[in-house]
Write an enzyme that holds these catalytic residues in place. Structure first.
Site, PDB file in Angstrom:
ATOM      1  N   ARG A 181      13.360  17.349  33.048  1.00  0.00           N
ATOM      2  CA  ARG A 181      12.663  17.724  31.815  1.00  0.00           C
ATOM      3  C   ARG A 181      11.594  16.712  31.416  1.00  0.00           C
ATOM      4  O   ARG A 181      11.314  16.520  30.231  1.00  0.00           O
ATOM      5  CB  ARG A 181      13.663  17.941  30.674  1.00  0.00           C
ATOM      6  CG  ARG A 181      14.716  19.005  30.959  1.00  0.00           C
ATOM      7  CD  ARG A 181      14.089  20.380  31.205  1.00  0.00           C
ATOM      8  NE  ARG A 181      15.100  21.398  31.490  1.00  0.00           N
ATOM      9  CZ  ARG A 181      15.341  21.890  32.699  1.00  0.00           C
ATOM     10  NH1 ARG A 181      14.656  21.456  33.749  1.00  0.00           N
ATOM     11  NH2 ARG A 181      16.252  22.819  32.879  1.00  0.00           N
ATOM     12  N   SER A 231      16.558  25.721  23.040  1.00  0.00           N
ATOM     13  CA  SER A 231      17.469  24.573  22.971  1.00  0.00           C
ATOM     14  C   SER A 231      16.828  23.435  22.185  1.00  0.00           C
ATOM     15  O   SER A 231      15.713  23.010  22.488  1.00  0.00           O
ATOM     16  CB  SER A 231      17.816  24.085  24.381  1.00  0.00           C
ATOM     17  OG  SER A 231      18.514  25.080  25.084  1.00  0.00           O
ATOM     18  N   GLU A 306      15.031  17.909  22.597  1.00  0.00           N
ATOM     19  CA  GLU A 306      14.088  18.508  23.535  1.00  0.00           C
ATOM     20  C   GLU A 306      12.850  18.987  22.782  1.00  0.00           C
ATOM     21  O   GLU A 306      11.730  18.885  23.272  1.00  0.00           O
ATOM     22  CB  GLU A 306      14.763  19.677  24.251  1.00  0.00           C
ATOM     23  CG  GLU A 306      13.899  20.368  25.265  1.00  0.00           C
ATOM     24  CD  GLU A 306      14.687  21.375  26.099  1.00  0.00           C
ATOM     25  OE1 GLU A 306      14.062  22.344  26.555  1.00  0.00           O
ATOM     26  OE2 GLU A 306      15.895  21.193  26.279  1.00  0.00           O
TER      27      GLU A 306
END
Length: 339
Positions: A181, A231, A306
């Site tokens: 990520r 998320s 995130e």
């Protein structure tokens, strides 16, 4: 403070002459993010080609005007005060996709689910995991996004960018330095304008089966009918091994349904925060702060975000680092002009 030109021209009239794309003033950013939260931006620009992007980025750099580059806004939390500067949206006007043999070339604004479907129809496998991700390929590559612990970077061959000064560069997969990520593109101020991917040939029926299964799972697990950003907290294989996935951690802490203002921890999946109506940026940030504090107290683990907060100065940062900034607003371009 924004320093904008001594000529007496306004930023928007100058940009019209430069031909940088469609321009709107005082555009509500709540219209351009999946949380439906955020105040107005001074200037909102949607270019139709890379030359327009380059001219706009060079202009903003030379004039010292804050500039935010965004895709579909599926991973952004805009401040209630908006952005005092320019927001450049690389969207579906720059969304063309072409496929030849095992090579896919997609412009930065290509819609990710459409890209997955086009690859499937061509009999190419490896992109099934992105079928349910709302957003553009440029944004996905920037954060090396994906699902089911897979990542788009595994299939990237080259990435075309325009850097913050308006110059075009081509990066190899190795130069992008993809990690879980993350990529080397984050924090550079660059715009992803084109991506080249390579995928192996697969069985079309099996590819389609996996995509349908993924979408069916998302329909049952995720709050698709309420505004949300997907998320909120980062997950990783190491985290799963140590303490488990964030949704389970938050649910086990008794926080499902926890609400601050219009922001609520989803009752379907605890790693989602939904806008129940009228949620503010502060509501979301205070809820994130509360979740992190409770989890830290219960299992001594720091959840990391995130989702990215966008400050009025067009600065991106993880939302867990932003609560203390939400009351600090910058002057608009028009305020600067009047001074």
């Amino acid at each position: 403070m924004v320093s904008y030109p001594p000529t007496g021209d306004s930023a928007d009239s100058t940009l019209v002459r430069l031909d940088v794309g469609a321009i709107r003033t005082d555009e509500p950013l709540s219209r351009h993010c999946s949380w439906r939260i955020g105040g107005p931006t001074d200037l909102f620009v949607e270019p139709a080609d890379t030359n327009q992007i380059a001219r706009l980025m060079e202009f903003a750099h030379n004039k010292g005007i804050p500039l935010l580059i965004m895709g579909e806004g599926s991973n952004l939390l805009f401040d209630d005060g908006g952005v005092r500067g320019i927001v450049l949206k690389i969207g579906r006007r720059l969304g063309r996709i072409s496929i030849h043999d095992r090579t896919i070339v997609a412009e930065g604004g290509a819609w990710v689910p459409q890209l997955a479907r086009r690859a499937a129809r061509a009999g190419l496998t490896g992109l099934e995991h992105i079928i349910g991700i709302p957003g553009t390929i440029g944004g996905l590559v920037m954060m090396n996004g994906g699902s089911h612990r897979q990542a788009i970077g595994d299939h990237v061959r080259r990435v075309w960018i325009i850097d913050r000064t308006g110059n075009e560069r081509v990066l190899t997969r190795e130069e992008c330095r993809f990690d879980y990520r993350r990529s080397a593109l984050q924090g550079t101020g660059a715009a992803v304008t084109r991506v080249e991917l390579t995928c192996p040939v697969g069985d079309t029926r099996e590819i389609r089966r996996r995509m349908i299964e993924d979408l069916r799972e998302r329909r049952h697990k995720f709050p698709r009918k309420q505004p949300n950003c997907g998320s909120v907290f980062l997950s990783s294989p190491a985290m799963h091994a140590q303490v488990g996935p964030p949704g389970k951690i938050i649910e086990d802490a008794g926080l499902k349904g926890m609400r601050i203002g219009g922001a609520e921890v989803s009752r379907l999946h605890a790693n989602f925060i939904v806008n129940r109506g009228g949620a503010s940026c502060r509501d979301v940030l205070e809820l994130i702060h509360h979740i992190r504090a409770v989890v830290r107290q219960k299992i001594d683990f720091d959840l990391k975000c995130e989702v990215r907060y966008v400050s009025p100065q067009a600065v991106l940062m993880p939302a867990d680092q932003a609560l203390h900034l939400v009351a600090v607003h910058a002057p608009s371009l028009r305020d600067a002009d009047r001074r």
